[in-house]
Motif scaffolding. Structure first.
Motif, PDB file in Angstrom:
ATOM      1  N   LEU A 118     -12.801  -4.473  -0.189  1.00 12.24           N
ATOM      2  CA  LEU A 118     -12.572  -3.025  -0.225  1.00 12.24           C
ATOM      3  C   LEU A 118     -12.493  -2.451  -1.633  1.00 12.24           C
ATOM      4  O   LEU A 118     -12.385  -1.239  -1.791  1.00 12.24           O
ATOM      5  N   GLY A 119     -12.522  -3.309  -2.649  1.00 17.38           N
ATOM      6  CA  GLY A 119     -12.461  -2.826  -4.030  1.00 17.38           C
ATOM      7  C   GLY A 119     -11.142  -2.142  -4.362  1.00 17.38           C
ATOM      8  O   GLY A 119     -11.124  -1.140  -5.080  1.00 17.38           O
ATOM      9  N   LEU A 120     -10.048  -2.680  -3.844  1.00 18.75           N
ATOM     10  CA  LEU A 120      -8.742  -2.059  -4.061  1.00 18.75           C
ATOM     11  C   LEU A 120      -8.203  -2.348  -5.453  1.00 18.75           C
ATOM     12  O   LEU A 120      -8.572  -3.334  -6.086  1.00 18.75           O
ATOM     13  N   ARG A 121      -7.315  -1.488  -5.914  1.00 21.12           N
ATOM     14  CA  ARG A 121      -6.595  -1.696  -7.169  1.00 21.12           C
ATOM     15  C   ARG A 121      -5.166  -2.148  -6.914  1.00 21.12           C
ATOM     16  O   ARG A 121      -4.588  -2.849  -7.721  1.00 21.12           O
ATOM     17  N   HIS A 122      -4.588  -1.670  -5.820  1.00 20.67           N
ATOM     18  CA  HIS A 122      -3.233  -2.084  -5.451  1.00 20.67           C
ATOM     19  C   HIS A 122      -3.072  -1.998  -3.941  1.00 20.67           C
ATOM     20  O   HIS A 122      -3.811  -1.287  -3.264  1.00 20.67           O
ATOM     21  N   LEU A 123      -2.113  -2.759  -3.441  1.00 21.04           N
ATOM     22  CA  LEU A 123      -1.892  -2.869  -2.005  1.00 21.04           C
ATOM     23  C   LEU A 123      -0.388  -2.931  -1.770  1.00 21.04           C
ATOM     24  O   LEU A 123       0.317  -3.720  -2.400  1.00 21.04           O
ATOM     25  N   THR A 124       0.103  -2.085  -0.878  1.00 21.34           N
ATOM     26  CA  THR A 124       1.537  -2.035  -0.587  1.00 21.34           C
ATOM     27  C   THR A 124       1.909  -3.158   0.379  1.00 21.34           C
ATOM     28  O   THR A 124       1.188  -3.429   1.334  1.00 21.34           O
ATOM     29  N   VAL A 125       3.033  -3.790   0.103  1.00 15.62           N
ATOM     30  CA  VAL A 125       3.559  -4.859   0.960  1.00 15.62           C
ATOM     31  C   VAL A 125       4.768  -4.293   1.702  1.00 15.62           C
ATOM     32  O   VAL A 125       5.668  -3.709   1.088  1.00 15.62           O
ATOM     33  N   VAL A 126       4.761  -4.446   3.028  1.00 17.54           N
ATOM     34  CA  VAL A 126       5.842  -3.914   3.857  1.00 17.54           C
ATOM     35  C   VAL A 126       6.463  -5.023   4.699  1.00 17.54           C
ATOM     36  O   VAL A 126       5.848  -6.055   4.931  1.00 17.54           O
ATOM     37  N   ASN A 127       7.679  -4.767   5.168  1.00 13.56           N
ATOM     38  CA  ASN A 127       8.327  -5.703   6.086  1.00 13.56           C
ATOM     39  C   ASN A 127       8.028  -5.261   7.529  1.00 13.56           C
ATOM     40  O   ASN A 127       7.354  -4.237   7.729  1.00 13.56           O
ATOM     41  N   PRO A 128       8.486  -5.978   8.534  1.00 14.68           N
ATOM     42  CA  PRO A 128       8.170  -5.592   9.925  1.00 14.68           C
ATOM     43  C   PRO A 128       8.662  -4.193  10.331  1.00 14.68           C
ATOM     44  O   PRO A 128       8.147  -3.598  11.261  1.00 14.68           O
ATOM     45  N   GLN A 129       9.617  -3.645   9.593  1.00 18.48           N
ATOM     46  CA  GLN A 129      10.105  -2.290   9.879  1.00 18.48           C
ATOM     47  C   GLN A 129       9.326  -1.229   9.095  1.00 18.48           C
ATOM     48  O   GLN A 129       9.720  -0.059   9.076  1.00 18.48           O
ATOM     49  N   ASN A 130       8.244  -1.620   8.429  1.00 17.02           N
ATOM     50  CA  ASN A 130       7.383  -0.741   7.645  1.00 17.02           C
ATOM     51  C   ASN A 130       8.093  -0.180   6.405  1.00 17.02           C
ATOM     52  O   ASN A 130       7.770   0.898   5.930  1.00 17.02           O
ATOM     53  N   GLN A 131       9.043  -0.940   5.876  1.00 15.82           N
ATOM     54  CA  GLN A 131       9.714  -0.564   4.638  1.00 15.82           C
ATOM     55  C   GLN A 131       9.009  -1.260   3.482  1.00 15.82           C
ATOM     56  O   GLN A 131       8.641  -2.434   3.588  1.00 15.82           O
ATOM     57  N   VAL A 132       8.832  -0.540   2.380  1.00 20.43           N
ATOM     58  CA  VAL A 132       8.134  -1.093   1.221  1.00 20.43           C
ATOM     59  C   VAL A 132       8.998  -2.179   0.574  1.00 20.43           C
ATOM     60  O   VAL A 132      10.156  -1.948   0.249  1.00 20.43           O
ATOM     61  N   VAL A 133       8.401  -3.363   0.416  1.00 14.77           N
ATOM     62  CA  VAL A 133       9.097  -4.467  -0.243  1.00 14.77           C
ATOM     63  C   VAL A 133       8.365  -4.944  -1.493  1.00 14.77           C
ATOM     64  O   VAL A 133       8.873  -5.790  -2.227  1.00 14.77           O
ATOM     65  N   GLY A 134       7.173  -4.406  -1.752  1.00  9.30           N
ATOM     66  CA  GLY A 134       6.444  -4.805  -2.941  1.00  9.30           C
ATOM     67  C   GLY A 134       5.077  -4.155  -3.025  1.00  9.30           C
ATOM     68  O   GLY A 134       4.657  -3.432  -2.125  1.00  9.30           O
TER      69      GLY A 134
END
Length: 175
Positions: free
Chosen positions: A136-152
């Motif tokens: 996809l040619g991404l620059r960054h990707l959000t990491v979430v937990n199972p509750q859809n909270q940002v963890v990284g």
């Protein structure tokens, strides 16, 4: 993790841009007062810079959800692919962080965030993440937990060892 909120304080936003070099930020909101903040999408640094150059978008904080929608910037104006005037931007960021008026002003980021931004679960395969970045040619990707909270956030730089390892494997395979 540096996250932004749908309704973001101007002074805080200016301080964040002045103190980091991140190319994009996850945007979160609290669906209900007693709920945790959840991932809504992302917004790029250049888009934030364009927004900060338009003071007519700033509004005083309101307790209700009524942010004015009459002052929206057009898609063409916000997605300009040119670098901002750095000296003007530095001057604006300095003014926004030092002038107390901007502590009481907010901007509604909701119309400008990428609500279809990709995210991955915290225990997602790193190899598959690398494939997603390449495909996809991404620059960054959000990491979430199972509750859809940002963890990284994972950036391309975080995955730089993968292409080197891949090339080494290809070089060593025939031998």
């Amino acid at each position: 993790i540096r996250v932004l909120h749908l309704k973001e304080n101007i002074a805080s936003l200016a301080q964040l841009l002045a103190s980091t070099s991140h190319g994009g930020f996850p945007v979160v909101c609290r669906p209900k007062p007693d709920h945790a903040e959840v991932f809504q999408g992302t917004i790029k640094r250049l888009e934030l810079c364009m927004l900060l150059e338009n003071e007519h978008l700033f509004e005083p904080e309101t307790n209700d959800e009524s942010f004015s929608s009459s002052h929206l910037l057009s898609y063409e104006k916000i997605t300009v692919e040119k670098l901002p005037n750095l000296s003007r931007l530095t001057m604006l960021l300095n003014r926004y962080t030092t002038d107390p008026r901007y502590q009481q002003l907010f901007i509604n980021l909701e119309p400008y965030i990428n609500k279809s931004a990709m995210s991955v679960q915290a225990h997602f395969s790193l190899q598959r993440t690398y494939i997603i970045f390449r495909t996809l040619g991404l620059r960054h990707l959000t990491v979430v937990n199972p509750q859809n909270q940002v963890v990284g956030v994972i950036t391309r730089k975080d995955l730089m060892p993968f292409p080197l390892e891949e090339r080494l494997m290809l070089q060593l395979a025939p031998q």
